[in-house]
Scaffold this motif. Structure first.
Motif, mmCIF file in Angstrom:
data_model
loop_
_atom_site.group_PDB
_atom_site.id
_atom_site.type_symbol
_atom_site.label_atom_id
_atom_site.label_comp_id
_atom_site.label_asym_id
_atom_site.label_seq_id
_atom_site.Cartn_x
_atom_site.Cartn_y
_atom_site.Cartn_z
ATOM 1 N N GLY A 49 -2.474 -18.803 8.917
ATOM 2 C CA GLY A 49 -3.192 -18.280 7.759
ATOM 3 C C GLY A 49 -4.691 -18.418 7.850
ATOM 4 N N GLU A 50 -5.177 -19.127 8.853
ATOM 5 C CA GLU A 50 -6.616 -19.286 9.066
ATOM 6 C C GLU A 50 -7.066 -18.425 10.241
ATOM 7 O OE1 GLU A 50 -8.673 -21.091 7.216
ATOM 8 O OE2 GLU A 50 -7.059 -21.759 5.880
ATOM 9 N N GLN A 51 -8.239 -17.840 10.116
ATOM 10 C CA GLN A 51 -8.807 -17.051 11.206
ATOM 11 C C GLN A 51 -9.464 -17.986 12.221
ATOM 12 O OE1 GLN A 51 -8.669 -13.316 11.191
ATOM 13 N NE2 GLN A 51 -7.045 -14.139 9.905
ATOM 14 N N ARG A 52 -8.988 -17.924 13.450
ATOM 15 C CA ARG A 52 -9.482 -18.837 14.484
ATOM 16 C C ARG A 52 -10.056 -18.033 15.643
ATOM 17 N NH1 ARG A 52 -5.676 -23.205 17.761
ATOM 18 N NH2 ARG A 52 -7.159 -23.681 19.443
ATOM 19 N N GLU A 53 -11.323 -18.285 15.970
ATOM 20 C CA GLU A 53 -11.961 -17.609 17.095
ATOM 21 C C GLU A 53 -11.629 -18.364 18.384
ATOM 22 O OE1 GLU A 53 -16.419 -16.254 18.611
ATOM 23 O OE2 GLU A 53 -15.990 -16.412 16.455
ATOM 24 N N ILE A 54 -11.133 -17.638 19.365
ATOM 25 C CA ILE A 54 -10.663 -18.234 20.608
ATOM 26 C C ILE A 54 -11.656 -17.964 21.733
ATOM 27 C CG2 ILE A 54 -8.766 -18.351 22.259
ATOM 28 C CD1 ILE A 54 -7.969 -19.233 19.461
ATOM 29 N N LEU A 113 -16.840 -8.299 21.479
ATOM 30 C CA LEU A 113 -15.974 -8.504 20.325
ATOM 31 C C LEU A 113 -15.289 -9.860 20.454
ATOM 32 C CD1 LEU A 113 -14.502 -7.320 17.792
ATOM 33 C CD2 LEU A 113 -12.754 -6.490 19.382
ATOM 34 N N PRO A 114 -15.488 -10.760 19.494
ATOM 35 C CA PRO A 114 -14.823 -12.065 19.594
ATOM 36 C C PRO A 114 -13.316 -11.923 19.425
ATOM 37 C CG PRO A 114 -15.923 -11.837 17.471
ATOM 38 C CD PRO A 114 -16.328 -10.643 18.284
#
Length: 303
Positions: free
Chosen positions: A215-220, A207-208
């Motif tokens: 407000g932005e979706q950021r993948e870490i 799961l990422p």
């Protein structure tokens, strides 16, 4: 040759049972008739259609193209008719029969586990079958009466009723982890920390970690110290043991007796999952055995 609608329906019901049970002998046990009766009904249906529906060997049964099409086209019709007949039989009777429900593990712990014993005592003639499964379930194809899942984006033939509100996906650490590695203050700090990874059982992927950055979706991307496939017990315990940062639903954490010892981190960046819904086919609530479970769960979680 099948000559009446009743005989066609009878043979079609047997055909569906063979497909569901994956063998003629298992279908005969399910229907409580002899194997020759099942075999002859299948042959009669094939003769009526002029097509082979199932290729039979000594070891297995395999649907032909015609069999697959017949099954797919008639499955909703057969099930709807069975439910309509059951709803008539139910008039004035005590709810009885088997109700199959599929739930993800977190939903079992938060929704089913606290209440299923009460349901069983209230409706002793209803046999509740609970399947804990984190993957996607097709109620019709997989033979379930009810399911529980995030979100209400379902096909037109499915009804969704909300049980739980949107759920925060929090980040937590233990005091021992904080003492050894410190507490991250920014998203960029996470590259110096360790995450407890979660692997989907059905998709076989991690799961990422996605957080809300202004407000932005950021993948870490961050190092993983341990990988588990269970959020309720394993992931919570690994977090408790100080093995890394754990992603834990706030509602899951609320069930822990030592919840006060979990330290929330980076709260402004947390994301939320959609509300949790009970879902079922439009006509299934006509069966009293199904309706009483629907009403029971809505009673417990009406808010």
């Amino acid at each position: 040759m099948l000559k009446t609608n009743a005989s066609i329906y009878h043979a079609l019901t047997i055909f569906h049972t063979i497909v569901a049970e994956k063998s003629i002998s298992a279908a005969s046990r399910k229907l409580q008739v002899s194997p020759p009766v099942v075999s002859n009904a299948l042959k009669s249906l094939e003769t009526h259609l002029g097509l082979v529906l199932i290729n039979r060997t000594t070891r297995s049964l395999e649907l032909t193209e015609a069999g697959e099409r017949l099954y797919a086209k008639t499955q909703p019709l057969v099930q709807d008719l069975e439910l309509e007949m059951e709803s008539v039989q139910d008039l004035g009777e005590t709810p009885s029969g088997t109700v199959r429900i599929s739930v993800p593990r977190f939903a079992y712990h938060q929704i089913i586990r606290p209440h299923y014993a009460e349901f069983c005592r209230r409706y002793p003639e209803v046999l509740l079958e609970i399947s804990v499964f984190d993957g996607t379930v097709d109620l019709l194809k997989d033979g379930f009466d009810l399911g529980i899942r995030f979100g209400d984006k379902l096909s037109d033939s499915i009804v969704a009723r909300q049980l739980l509100p949107a759920m925060q996906d929090g980040l937590y650490i233990s005091p021992s982890y904080a003492e050894q590695y410190g507490i991250p203050q920014t998203l960029d700090d996470l590259k110096h920390h360790k995450l407890i990874g979660y692997r989907f059982i059905t998709a076989n992927r991690l799961l990422p970690l996605v957080l809300n950055d202004g407000g932005e979706q950021r993948e870490i991307e961050m190092p993983v110290s341990l990988i588990v496939n269970d959020e309720v017990d394993l992931l919570v315990d690994a977090t408790r043991q100080g093995l890394g940062i754990g992603r834990i639903f706030a509602s899951t954490l609320a069930m822990q007796p030592d919840q006060a010892h979990f330290i929330p981190v980076l709260e402004p960046y947390w994301t939320s999952y959609p509300p949790v819904y009970l879902y079922y086919q439009q006509h299934s609530q006509k069966a009293k055995r199904v309706k009483v479970l629907i009403d029971f769960l809505l009673e417990k979680f009406k808010g």
